[in-house]
Design an enzyme around this catalytic site. Structure first.
Site, PDB file in Angstrom:
ATOM      1  N   GLY A  42     -42.654  32.419  -1.936  1.00 40.63           N
ATOM      2  CA  GLY A  42     -43.141  32.275  -3.442  1.00 40.63           C
ATOM      3  C   GLY A  42     -41.875  32.868  -4.204  1.00 40.63           C
ATOM      4  O   GLY A  42     -41.998  33.093  -5.422  1.00 40.63           O
ATOM      5  N   CYS A 251     -60.380   4.060  -8.849  1.00 39.64           N
ATOM      6  CA  CYS A 251     -59.093   3.384  -8.951  1.00 39.64           C
ATOM      7  C   CYS A 251     -59.371   1.931  -9.141  1.00 39.64           C
ATOM      8  O   CYS A 251     -60.229   1.265  -8.350  1.00 39.64           O
ATOM      9  CB  CYS A 251     -58.176   3.612  -7.961  1.00 39.64           C
ATOM     10  SG  CYS A 251     -56.700   2.562  -8.017  1.00 39.64           S
ATOM     11  N   CYS A 254     -57.628  -0.079  -5.893  1.00 39.65           N
ATOM     12  CA  CYS A 254     -58.103   0.080  -4.495  1.00 39.65           C
ATOM     13  C   CYS A 254     -59.486   0.912  -4.434  1.00 39.65           C
ATOM     14  O   CYS A 254     -59.793   1.088  -3.175  1.00 39.65           O
ATOM     15  CB  CYS A 254     -56.976   1.146  -3.647  1.00 39.65           C
ATOM     16  SG  CYS A 254     -57.085   2.828  -4.121  1.00 39.65           S
ATOM     17  N   CYS A 276     -54.381   4.535  -9.000  1.00 40.68           N
ATOM     18  CA  CYS A 276     -53.890   5.875  -8.364  1.00 40.68           C
ATOM     19  C   CYS A 276     -52.639   6.198  -8.830  1.00 40.68           C
ATOM     20  O   CYS A 276     -51.488   5.223  -9.198  1.00 40.68           O
ATOM     21  CB  CYS A 276     -53.640   5.423  -6.963  1.00 40.68           C
ATOM     22  SG  CYS A 276     -55.295   5.118  -6.176  1.00 40.68           S
ATOM     23  N   CYS A 282     -52.193   3.886  -2.575  1.00 37.07           N
ATOM     24  CA  CYS A 282     -52.854   2.801  -3.400  1.00 37.07           C
ATOM     25  C   CYS A 282     -52.692   1.319  -2.846  1.00 37.07           C
ATOM     26  O   CYS A 282     -53.605   0.645  -2.086  1.00 37.07           O
ATOM     27  CB  CYS A 282     -52.760   2.565  -4.928  1.00 37.07           C
ATOM     28  SG  CYS A 282     -53.793   1.868  -5.759  1.00 37.07           S
TER      29      CYS A 282
END
Lengths: 304, 362, 263
Positions: A42, A251, A254, A276, A282
């Site tokens: 980080g 979605c 899908c 998506c 997807c």
């Protein structure tokens, strides 16, 4: 990351340039920075970012990181906004096809290196994969403290009270934390870090991820990292816990109710639908479902 | 049924073809040659070399042609090429005192050893469109051949001031001190003057011009006088390790501006003039002067002056001076932001819903 | 309320402190002790060195020579100059307060009043929004700011309110020591009086120690137990406030007092 086995200094398909464009000294310098970044999860490590043949702000940091860890037998996937075929993803993929001649793929599970802008793939990553993020502004404190000299000191002393002031203000004025993307996280309990402008929906995927996550900011010349299986917590309050986006819809292509959805405007009378953002995810789901099935309507249930 | 847009790759290739076609323009008109750009758009070449930080007129001209005259795009092209070049080492510092001067002016003294040499300048032209240039067949005037012997000995005006201790001494870094290299190492703050000068030398002319101008209008005023501007050719020398003495690699054209600024003195220094320095490849006078003004403004810390104006704020100036960085980041806003925008949409809708619910309840 | 209630040892010890700026000797060999619960006033005209002294003893400026010892809660007296920067910064935002003459210097002007008060709590790890807000509301009440203003931006506040907000922001972590630089400067007389009352009440209720720099003898008389008179970088007179003001010994103090009494 199979850079060690990469042929050194042999030209890629594009003659006149080194494998993956950057010269070997530069790659070594960047790999050293990456090692340092991995050792201090980080923490933003300054590095001698080079001028790339792509514009600043268009992924130069990610490209330099990818170029430095890329080996000849790697398989590369590049996504932008979750999609493999957005113009910038295409452009970066072509760059590595031309300069390194590596195999490319759209299949998340096949890729050894995935360079991304603004998303983490929906499919879980596995050990050995490298996720390279393109980062425009690596400094999460930038909006509170524009001065580099001061923000570095705040990191060094872990003086992060001001980050919560920002969240406090959101709740005081909006009743909720109003940061929807680039939502600040604390890595390994120490450094407050910018996850790059991924939607906060993706934040939980960073936590204890088996893949290595590398972040490259070219213009700002910073590299940082989240090693595999590292704690990543999104900043929040006990009584206003971190939450991810949710949609009432699924979605339309899908039927997924679990993925991040993009809104598509279908006409000028307010018509819209959701699909998506991760195009590979997807497409896989669409391929797996019976051919005769109709597209999911808004009322349709989720497919499992 | 909805099908997601595909074909990014094809669109990109077609777009490349379009710019290639547009760049060529009307095929009935002869194509520009690199030599023409080099010879006839020389000041554009100079700017591209300066901010691209690569002295190569031919490549700069090529970049200008390729960028259809968009100089910032040309600078970007040159920079991207430059990073791939191997480096053999650092040259011996150029000595502008030994410059073959073509232009040299001072605003501080009427007469100076070596004299004032006006040389080529637009300064005293009347900015009237010269319709004669519309005719590209016409004969052009020839400059009267080299002006009567320019004095070989042309001491720098700041050196003259220095002799009497009226201007601060310019102390060179000891030879052992490694000089920071902006193109290899990330910028760190506080930045010392060599690093700041590197940054300014590569900085955008327009940005520095605006900042320099702001110091004249009171935002970090430093009472500048043009001590000297000189333009001409200097030798570039290099010491190969195996030889151990300098050999001349060639010569380059540079513009140097030495700004002389007033300084009241501080607790440790008596009143003295101070310096601002500007140097560019080729003939870029506006840039060299702006650079010198901003260099002087950025020295406020070492000279114990209050830093109150934008031009005195080194983080602000250095982080925003590079037009390749700035242009990239501003223009990256054109990239898709569907995902972030969707995140904001969800957020705004939920806030509006919450506000609506609250209103209904009241 | 505090762990350390040793009233028999000073909280702050200043020993032989000097500071010069070029040719100007801003503080010359100054020594004094500040005891728990005590308020010391530093008076003098502008240029006398009182603000420099305040900055040196509050670790905002490094003295050229001399020491400043602060008795920390857990580790006893510590030399501020020898302390690490993190420790010093931690002290500044927990155990100390600093009230600037211009409240804008001490506040975050771009966040709400509530966030201004809550910041120190969050810096110390408070992570419950409701509790932070409740505490901010409490403190707004204590400094007599209408609690409905909790979400308002400081720029909508009057000068007196801003100063009270700055005080609340400082006191929320229950510091033991507060430095004040002309806390009522720039305010109307009526506003000043109310603010002084408030400060005096808070100092007494919370058992605070304080160092108050002011050029206004009325402020000094109202707030401080003891007084130090500064003139050209030196302390020329020191003693109980009433004693110094009613029976000044040093000619400069006499001049200072008389110039107030006989305008």
């Amino acid at each position: 990351m199979s850079a060690a086995t990469a042929p050194v200094a042999t030209g890629g398909p594009e003659t006149g340039y080194n494998f993956a464009y950057l010269d070997e000294q530069t790659k070594r310098m960047i790999r050293r920075t990456i090692l340092k970044a991995v050792a201090i999860p980080g923490y933003q490590c300054p590095f001698g970012g080079r001028e790339m043949p792509l514009p600043y702000g268009w992924g130069t940091g990610g490209i330099q990181v990818t170029a430095s860890v890329l080996g000849a037998d790697d398989t590369l996937k590049v996504i932008d906004q979750g999609a493999d075929d957005t113009t910038n993803a295409v452009s970066i993929r072509r760059f590595f096809e031309r300069t390194a001649g590596v195999a490319t793929t759209e299949r998340t599970e096949e890729a050894t290196i995935i360079q991304t802008r603004h998303r983490i793939p929906e499919a879980p990553l596995r050990e050995g994969q490298v996720l390279v993020y393109q980062v425009p502004i690596p400094e999460p404190l930038r909006w509170l403290e524009p001065r580099e000299t001061e923000s570095r000191k705040m990191h060094a002393l872990a003086e992060y009270g001001a980050m919560h002031v920002r969240l406090y203000e959101d709740i005081a004025h909006h009743g909720q934390i109003a940061t929807a993307y680039d939502y600040p996280v604390k890595v390994n309990g120490r450094y407050v870090t910018a996850p790059s402008p991924i939607p906060k929906f993706d934040n939980p995927k960073m936590h204890m991820n088996p893949a290595i996550q590398l972040f490259g900011a070219g213009r700002e010349k910073r590299i940082y990292a989240i090693p595999p299986y590292t704690r990543v917590e999104s900043l929040d309050f006990e009584d206003h816990p971190f939450e991810v986006q949710r949609w009432d819809e699924v979605c339309a292509l899908c039927g997924s109710s679990e993925s991040y959805l993009d809104e598509v405007i279908t006409d000028d009378r307010g018509g819209h639908m959701f699909v998506c953002s991760d195009t590979y995810y997807c497409a896989e789901r669409q391929a797996a479902r019976p051919a005769a099935a109709a597209p999911w309507s808004e009322a349709g249930g989720s497919a499992k | 049924m909805y099908v997601a847009v595909k074909g990014g790759e094809k669109a990109i290739l077609n777009s490349h073809r379009l710019i290639e076609d547009e760049r060529r323009g009307d095929r009935g008109i002869p194509e520009l040659s690199i030599a023409q750009i080099d010879e006839q758009l020389g000041l554009a070449v100079d700017r591209v070399m300066t901010e691209g930080s690569l002295y190569d007129r031919r490549l700069a001209a090529l970049a200008i042609k390729q960028a259809q005259g968009d100089l910032i795009e040309a600078i970007f092209l040159l920079r991207a090429y430059r990073t791939t070049l191997p480096r053999f080492g650092a040259s011996v510092p150029i000595d502008t005192g030994r410059m073959q001067v073509r232009r040299r002016i001072s605003a501080t003294y009427k007469d100076i050893p070596g004299g004032q040499v006006l040389g080529p300048t637009y300064d005293y032209t009347h900015r009237l469109l010269d319709f004669g240039l519309m005719d590209d067949e016409a004969e052009r005037c020839q400059a009267v051949s080299a002006p009567a012997e320019v004095d070989a000995a042309m001491p720098r005006v700041t050196d003259l001031l220095g002799r009497d201790g009226l201007i601060e001494e310019e102390t060179a870094e000891p030879d052992e001190t490694p000089i920071a290299d902006l193109t290899r190492d990330p910028l760190t703050f506080p930045a010392e003057r060599p690093l700041r000068l590197q940054n300014l030398a590569r900085g955008d002319e327009g940005f520095l011009l605006g900042l320099g101008y702001s110091t004249q209008r009171g935002y970090g005023r430093n009472h500048p006088f043009v001590g000297e501007i000189r333009l001409g050719e200097v030798a570039v020398e290099f010491v190969p390790e195996e030889l151990g003495f300098p050999i001349e690699l060639g010569e380059i054209t540079v513009t140097e501006c030495q700004m002389v600024n007033q300084f009241k003195g501080s607790k440790t220094k008596p009143a003295q003039f101070t310096r601002g320095y500007g140097l560019t490849f080729g003939h870029c006078e506006r840039k060299a002067m702006s650079m010198a003004l901003v260099d002087r403004a950025l020295r406020c810390r070492e000279l114990d002056e209050d830093a109150t104006a934008p031009a005195q704020d080194e983080e602000f100036v250095m982080m925003h001076s590079d037009n390749v960085e700035a242009s990239g980041f501003v223009q990256h806003l054109k990239l898709p932001h569907y995902v972030d925008f969707q995140a904001e949409l969800v957020m705004v809708r939920s806030m509006r819903a919450a506000a609506g619910a609250k209103e209904a309840a009241e | 309320m505090s762990v350390d209630t040793q009233a028999d040892a000073p909280l702050l010890e200043v020993q032989g402190l000097s500071k010069r700026f070029g040719a100007i000797q801003a503080c010359r060999n100054i020594s004094f002790d500040l005891w728990p619960g005590e308020v010391i006033g530093i008076v003098g005209e502008s240029g006398s060195g009182k603000t420099t002294l305040l900055n040196c003893i509050s670790a905002r400026l490094a003295p050229d020579s001399g020491r400043v010892l602060y008795r920390t809660r857990h580790e006893g007296p510590a030399d501020l100059n020898g302390m690490s920067e993190p420790a010093r910064r931690m002290l500044m935002r927990t155990d100390w307060g600093f009230v600037h003459q211009d409240p804008r210097e001490g506040l975050r002007m771009r966040v709400s009043a509530g966030a201004n008060v809550g910041e120190r709590l969050m810096a110390l790890g408070a992570r419950h929004y409701g509790n932070i807000r409740a505490e901010a509301l409490d403190w707004l009440g204590m400094v007599e700011i209408d609690q409905t203003r909790v979400d308002d931006m400081p720029r909508t506040f009057s000068g007196g309110m801003l100063q009270r907000l700055q005080i609340a922001r400082n006191l929320v972590t229950r510091p033991r020591l507060v430095f004040m630089d002309e806390p009522t400067g720039g305010l109307d007389v009526s506003v000043q009086a109310r603010l002084l009352d408030l400060i005096r009440g808070l100092v007494a209720d919370l058992g605070l120690s304080a160092v108050v720099v002011t050029h206004d003898l009325a402020v000094a008389r109202m707030l401080s137990h003891r007084l130090m008179v500064m003139w050209r970088g030196s302390v020329v007179e020191t003693g109980l406030t009433d004693q110094v003001l009613d029976d000044p010994h040093h000619p400069y103090t006499q001049l200072l007092v008389s110039s107030v009494l006989q305008p």
